[in-house]
Scaffold this motif. Structure first.
Motif, PDB file in Angstrom:
ATOM      1  N   MET A 156      -3.133 -11.720  -1.053  1.00 24.64           N
ATOM      2  CA  MET A 156      -2.638 -11.016  -2.295  1.00 24.64           C
ATOM      3  C   MET A 156      -1.418 -10.269  -2.137  1.00 24.64           C
ATOM      4  O   MET A 156      -0.714 -10.273  -3.148  1.00 24.64           O
ATOM      5  N   VAL A 157      -0.960 -10.102  -1.067  1.00 20.03           N
ATOM      6  CA  VAL A 157       0.317  -9.650  -0.943  1.00 20.03           C
ATOM      7  C   VAL A 157       1.419 -10.356  -1.393  1.00 20.03           C
ATOM      8  O   VAL A 157       2.339  -9.927  -1.767  1.00 20.03           O
ATOM      9  N   HIS A 164      -3.444 -11.502  -8.343  1.00 19.19           N
ATOM     10  CA  HIS A 164      -3.331 -10.385  -7.584  1.00 19.19           C
ATOM     11  C   HIS A 164      -4.335  -9.190  -7.895  1.00 19.19           C
ATOM     12  O   HIS A 164      -5.111  -8.902  -7.012  1.00 19.19           O
ATOM     13  N   ARG A 177      -7.395  -7.991  -5.810  1.00 19.07           N
ATOM     14  CA  ARG A 177      -7.205  -6.452  -5.405  1.00 19.07           C
ATOM     15  C   ARG A 177      -8.743  -5.939  -5.985  1.00 19.07           C
ATOM     16  O   ARG A 177      -9.098  -4.992  -5.201  1.00 19.07           O
ATOM     17  N   GLY A 221      -2.890  -4.521   8.795  1.00 27.39           N
ATOM     18  CA  GLY A 221      -3.713  -3.281   9.316  1.00 27.39           C
ATOM     19  C   GLY A 221      -3.822  -3.101  10.952  1.00 27.39           C
ATOM     20  O   GLY A 221      -3.979  -2.009  11.003  1.00 27.39           O
ATOM     21  N   THR A 260       0.677  -1.874  12.267  1.00 26.49           N
ATOM     22  CA  THR A 260       1.307  -0.904  11.449  1.00 26.49           C
ATOM     23  C   THR A 260       0.714   0.537  11.967  1.00 26.49           C
ATOM     24  O   THR A 260       1.437   1.324  12.270  1.00 26.49           O
ATOM     25  N   THR A 264       2.595   3.255  14.418  1.00 27.12           N
ATOM     26  CA  THR A 264       2.842   4.788  14.126  1.00 27.12           C
ATOM     27  C   THR A 264       2.133   5.658  15.059  1.00 27.12           C
ATOM     28  O   THR A 264       2.825   6.506  15.607  1.00 27.12           O
ATOM     29  N   PHE A 282      10.210  -5.745   2.789  1.00 27.62           N
ATOM     30  CA  PHE A 282       9.492  -6.543   2.275  1.00 27.62           C
ATOM     31  C   PHE A 282      10.384  -7.055   1.092  1.00 27.62           C
ATOM     32  O   PHE A 282      11.403  -6.390   0.583  1.00 27.62           O
ATOM     33  N   ARG A 332      11.252  -9.326  -2.856  1.00 29.36           N
ATOM     34  CA  ARG A 332      10.879  -9.546  -4.129  1.00 29.36           C
ATOM     35  C   ARG A 332      11.777 -10.549  -4.562  1.00 29.36           C
ATOM     36  O   ARG A 332      12.769 -10.880  -4.010  1.00 29.36           O
ATOM     37  N   GLY A 342       6.636   4.451   2.979  1.00 30.01           N
ATOM     38  CA  GLY A 342       6.290   3.588   4.231  1.00 30.01           C
ATOM     39  C   GLY A 342       5.142   3.048   3.859  1.00 30.01           C
ATOM     40  O   GLY A 342       4.991   1.888   4.593  1.00 30.01           O
ATOM     41  N   PHE A 343       4.340   3.178   2.773  1.00 31.26           N
ATOM     42  CA  PHE A 343       3.311   2.374   2.372  1.00 31.26           C
ATOM     43  C   PHE A 343       3.582   1.571   1.445  1.00 31.26           C
ATOM     44  O   PHE A 343       2.581   1.172   0.898  1.00 31.26           O
ATOM     45  N   GLY A 344       4.895   1.392   1.086  1.00 32.34           N
ATOM     46  CA  GLY A 344       5.303   0.641  -0.076  1.00 32.34           C
ATOM     47  C   GLY A 344       5.513   1.799  -1.098  1.00 32.34           C
ATOM     48  O   GLY A 344       5.095   2.762  -1.150  1.00 32.34           O
ATOM     49  N   HIS A 357       1.198  -3.187  -5.464  1.00 33.98           N
ATOM     50  CA  HIS A 357       1.132  -3.774  -3.986  1.00 33.98           C
ATOM     51  C   HIS A 357       1.066  -2.363  -3.143  1.00 33.98           C
ATOM     52  O   HIS A 357       0.882  -2.618  -1.907  1.00 33.98           O
ATOM     53  N   CYS A 396      -0.015  -0.001  -0.428  1.00 36.31           N
ATOM     54  CA  CYS A 396      -0.736  -0.424   0.747  1.00 36.31           C
ATOM     55  C   CYS A 396      -2.471  -0.082   0.486  1.00 36.31           C
ATOM     56  O   CYS A 396      -2.601   1.293   0.287  1.00 36.31           O
ATOM     57  N   GLY A 400      -4.779  -0.006   2.624  1.00 33.60           N
ATOM     58  CA  GLY A 400      -5.358   0.556   3.426  1.00 33.60           C
ATOM     59  C   GLY A 400      -4.626   1.981   3.996  1.00 33.60           C
ATOM     60  O   GLY A 400      -4.960   2.449   5.142  1.00 33.60           O
TER      61      GLY A 400
HETATM   62  C1  HEM Z   1       0.643   3.209   8.984  1.00 38.66           C
HETATM   63  C2  HEM Z   1       0.033   2.056   8.540  1.00 38.66           C
HETATM   64  C3  HEM Z   1       0.477   1.078   7.817  1.00 38.66           C
HETATM   65  C4  HEM Z   1       1.467   0.859   6.884  1.00 38.66           C
HETATM   66  C5  HEM Z   1       2.916   1.592   7.113  1.00 38.66           C
HETATM   67  C6  HEM Z   1       1.369  -0.162   5.935  1.00 38.66           C
HETATM   68  C7  HEM Z   1       2.274  -0.718   5.073  1.00 38.66           C
HETATM   69  C8  HEM Z   1       2.121  -1.444   4.276  1.00 38.66           C
HETATM   70  C9  HEM Z   1       3.003  -1.481   3.105  1.00 38.66           C
HETATM   71  C10 HEM Z   1       4.582  -1.215   3.059  1.00 38.66           C
HETATM   72  C11 HEM Z   1       2.416  -2.417   2.064  1.00 38.66           C
HETATM   73  C12 HEM Z   1       3.254  -3.114   0.803  1.00 38.66           C
HETATM   74  C13 HEM Z   1       3.457  -4.188   0.536  1.00 38.66           C
HETATM   75  C14 HEM Z   1       4.276  -4.709  -0.636  1.00 38.66           C
HETATM   76  O1  HEM Z   1       4.694  -3.989  -1.318  1.00 38.66           O
HETATM   77  O2  HEM Z   1       4.567  -5.927  -0.885  1.00 38.66           O
HETATM   78  C15 HEM Z   1       1.103  -2.796   2.515  1.00 38.66           C
HETATM   79  C16 HEM Z   1       0.259  -3.456   1.898  1.00 38.66           C
HETATM   80  C17 HEM Z   1      -0.921  -3.766   2.295  1.00 38.66           C
HETATM   81  N1  HEM Z   1      -1.632  -3.188   3.361  1.00 38.66           N
HETATM   82 FE1  HEM Z   1      -0.733  -1.728   4.451  1.00 38.66          FE
HETATM   83  N2  HEM Z   1       0.113  -0.647   5.839  1.00 38.66           N
HETATM   84  C18 HEM Z   1      -0.356   0.156   6.969  1.00 38.66           C
HETATM   85  C19 HEM Z   1      -2.022   0.072   7.373  1.00 38.66           C
HETATM   86  C20 HEM Z   1      -2.942  -0.881   6.428  1.00 38.66           C
HETATM   87  C21 HEM Z   1      -4.318  -0.737   7.120  1.00 38.66           C
HETATM   88  C22 HEM Z   1      -5.023  -0.158   8.178  1.00 38.66           C
HETATM   89  C23 HEM Z   1      -4.808  -1.860   6.267  1.00 38.66           C
HETATM   90  C24 HEM Z   1      -6.289  -2.358   6.322  1.00 38.66           C
HETATM   91  C25 HEM Z   1      -7.101  -2.535   7.169  1.00 38.66           C
HETATM   92  C26 HEM Z   1      -3.525  -2.226   5.425  1.00 38.66           C
HETATM   93  C27 HEM Z   1      -3.830  -3.452   4.386  1.00 38.66           C
HETATM   94  C28 HEM Z   1      -3.014  -3.709   3.425  1.00 38.66           C
HETATM   95  C29 HEM Z   1      -3.191  -4.663   2.430  1.00 38.66           C
HETATM   96  C30 HEM Z   1      -4.547  -5.434   2.128  1.00 38.66           C
HETATM   97  C31 HEM Z   1      -1.903  -4.851   1.492  1.00 38.66           C
HETATM   98  C32 HEM Z   1      -1.720  -5.443   0.528  1.00 38.66           C
HETATM   99  C33 HEM Z   1      -1.862  -4.702  -0.696  1.00 38.66           C
HETATM  100  C34 HEM Z   1      -1.663  -5.711  -2.166  1.00 38.66           C
HETATM  101  O3  HEM Z   1      -0.692  -6.631  -2.093  1.00 38.66           O
HETATM  102  O4  HEM Z   1      -2.103  -5.200  -3.225  1.00 38.66           O
HETATM  103  N3  HEM Z   1      -2.600  -1.514   5.447  1.00 38.66           N
HETATM  104  N4  HEM Z   1       0.930  -1.758   3.662  1.00 38.66           N
END
Ligand code: HEM
Length: 416
Positions: free
Chosen positions: A96-97, A104, A108, A256, A259, A263, A306, A308, A359-361, A366, A368, A370
């Motif tokens: 999905m990412v 997507h 999701r 997941g 990352t 941290t 990331f 685009r 940091g999580f996007g 999209h 994050c 998680g």
């Molecule tokens: C500190 C920990 C984490 C950081 C910094 C992080 C960071 C990110 C970032 C920057 C994205 C954005 C992707 C985009 O915009 O293209 C993302 C998406 C995602 N993350 Fe995390 N992540 C973390 C932990 C986790 C965990 C623990 C999981 C699951 C077990 C997870 C699952 C996902 C998934 C499935 C996406 C895709 C979402 C989508 O495309 O709709 N992440 N993450």
């Protein structure tokens, strides 16, 4: 064409990513002062090839604008750069990412039930048990490497718990994940890069086959776990295909695992280097741990960038972008943008503006999935560590992976 304004900064060159983090942050600080995002030509190293160069978005407002506007700033064909070769896309093709809506949004919708507050609450007992066991082992073994003894253990355990991976399959999962995470980012030797990337993909493909086999079994006799839920229809009659299930598991293990682990490892070093922040956190853990985790994610930016791809003509701050242009969102730079985070190189767990970090996007489809699970894991692990080992501190400098993608710690000495 490279920018004439900062000719000594070439984000596409390996030598830039070899520089110490402090120097890289200084370079990004200079880039943020430029009037326009900057155009870079990528090196023609075969493994890194991705055709035309890319625009680097280094300011917070630009990263947010591109993340929000997913119709113009597409995640297809892939969000990693350089453009992955065909066989990599095959492994992650249904991930999905790397997709835009509506494909997507459908995925999701199906998988987000795994991350609902109820599912996360159900996981809490397991996370606590795992954290307790990790600290038991550390006490028995004595401190050597924080990454292997602590940080690397919890996230993978939690992902296996979520998916309902049976105990007898877990050793194999660990083995494949060890191989698959041995290669991330850039490597100095091309031959070594190709070999390691190949091993990495074979390991991920093996993991996918394992989970697909499990999915087939669970679709015939569902149990209360996530794999069963994903392969049986939801209220809208939707379910994952086998390939989608395989790609989702691989995505969880990649997105997941490293990352959250990085941290936690960087976080211990930051708390050690900033004793007054450590003291503040330990003086009232519950009051400060939420802010501390956000500040760690801001400061560390575990995923540094990331990509685009532009789908239609678009003006960004007067810069004309054309369909097919590549745009790289530098989260690590946006997270140190002084217009949003005053004195950005200071680690401060009481920052009121920290919630704006990317940091999580950036905000958008999209963001994050998680994020809350990551927060829960880090909170639980740190609570267990600092309650039972209040003297815990990092020792020496971390060994960092050479990467332009994840801010990965290979090892970090510690003491307690
Ligand atoms: C500190 C920990 C984490 C950081 C910094 C992080 C960071 C990110 C970032 C920057 C994205 C954005 C992707 C985009 O915009 O293209 C993302 C998406 C995602 N993350 Fe995390 N992540 C973390 C932990 C986790 C965990 C623990 C999981 C699951 C077990 C997870 C699952 C996902 C998934 C499935 C996406 C895709 C979402 C989508 O495309 O709709 N992440 N993450």
């Amino acid at each position: 064409m490279t920018t004439a304004v900062a000719p000594d900064i070439d984000l596409a060159d390996l030598s830039f990513w070899r520089r110490p983090p402090r120097e890289r942050h200084e370079a990004f600080a200079r880039l943020r002062q430029l009037e326009h995002p900057v155009f870079f030509e990528e090196r023609r190293v075969p493994l890194l090839r991705s055709g035309r160069g890319f625009y680097a978005l280094v300011r917070h407002s630009d990263v947010v604008e591109a993340s929000r506007n997913a119709k113009v700033f597409s995640s297809e064909p892939a969000v990693t750069s350089p453009e992955p070769p065909g066989w990599v896309k095959h492994v992650f093709g249904e991930s999905m990412v790397n997709m835009d809506d509506p494909r997507h949004a459908r995925l999701r919708r199906i998988v987000s039930r795994a991350f609902s507050p109820k599912m996360l609450a159900n996981l809490q007992g397991d996370i606590e048990k795992a954290a307790t066991r990790i600290v038991d082992d550390v006490i028995a073994e004595g401190p050597r490497d924080f990454v292997t003894q602590v940080a690397a253990r919890l996230p993978i355990h939690v992902i296996c718990d979520m998916m309902g991976i049976p105990d007898d399959m877990r050793a194999k999962v660990h083995e494949h994940v060890d191989v698959s995470t041995a290669y991330t980012g850039v490597r100095p030797s091309l031959a070594r890069s190709v070999r390691m990337a190949g091993q990495n993909m074979l390991a991920l493909a093996a993991l996918q086959r394992m989970v697909i086999k499990l999915g087939r079994e669970r679709s015939e006799s569902p149990q209360g776990d996530l794999v069963s839920a994903l392969v049986t229809a939801n209220v809208d009659g939707e379910r994952l295909t086998w390939r989608e299930l395989g790609s989702f598991f691989a995505l969880l293990l990649v997105a997941g695992n490293e990352t959250a682990r990085n941290t936690m490892a960087h976080g211990v070093k930051l708390l050690t280097d900033n004793p007054e922040q450590r003291e503040l956190l330990l003086s009232d853990f519950d009051a400060h741990i939420g802010g501390a985790i956000e500040e760690m994610v801001r400061y560390v930016s575990p995923i540094m960038q990331f990509r685009r791809t532009v789908t239609e003509d678009y003006d960004l701050r007067g810069l004309h972008l054309k369909p097919g242009d590549k745009v790289v969102l530098f989260y690590g730079s946006a997270n140190r943008d002084e217009t949003v985070f005053p004195d950005p190189d200071r680690f401060d767990i009481t920052r009121t503006e920290v919630k704006q970090h990317v940091g999580f996007g950036g905000p958008g489809p999209h963001f994050c999935l998680g994020a809350n699970l990551a927060r829960q894991e880090i909170r639980t692990m740190y609570r267990e560590l600092f309650t039972r080992l209040p003297g815990l501190r990092a020792q020496g400098e971390p060994e960092l992976l050479l990467s332009n993608f994840d801010n990965s710690v290979r090892s970090q000495g510690f003491t307690f």
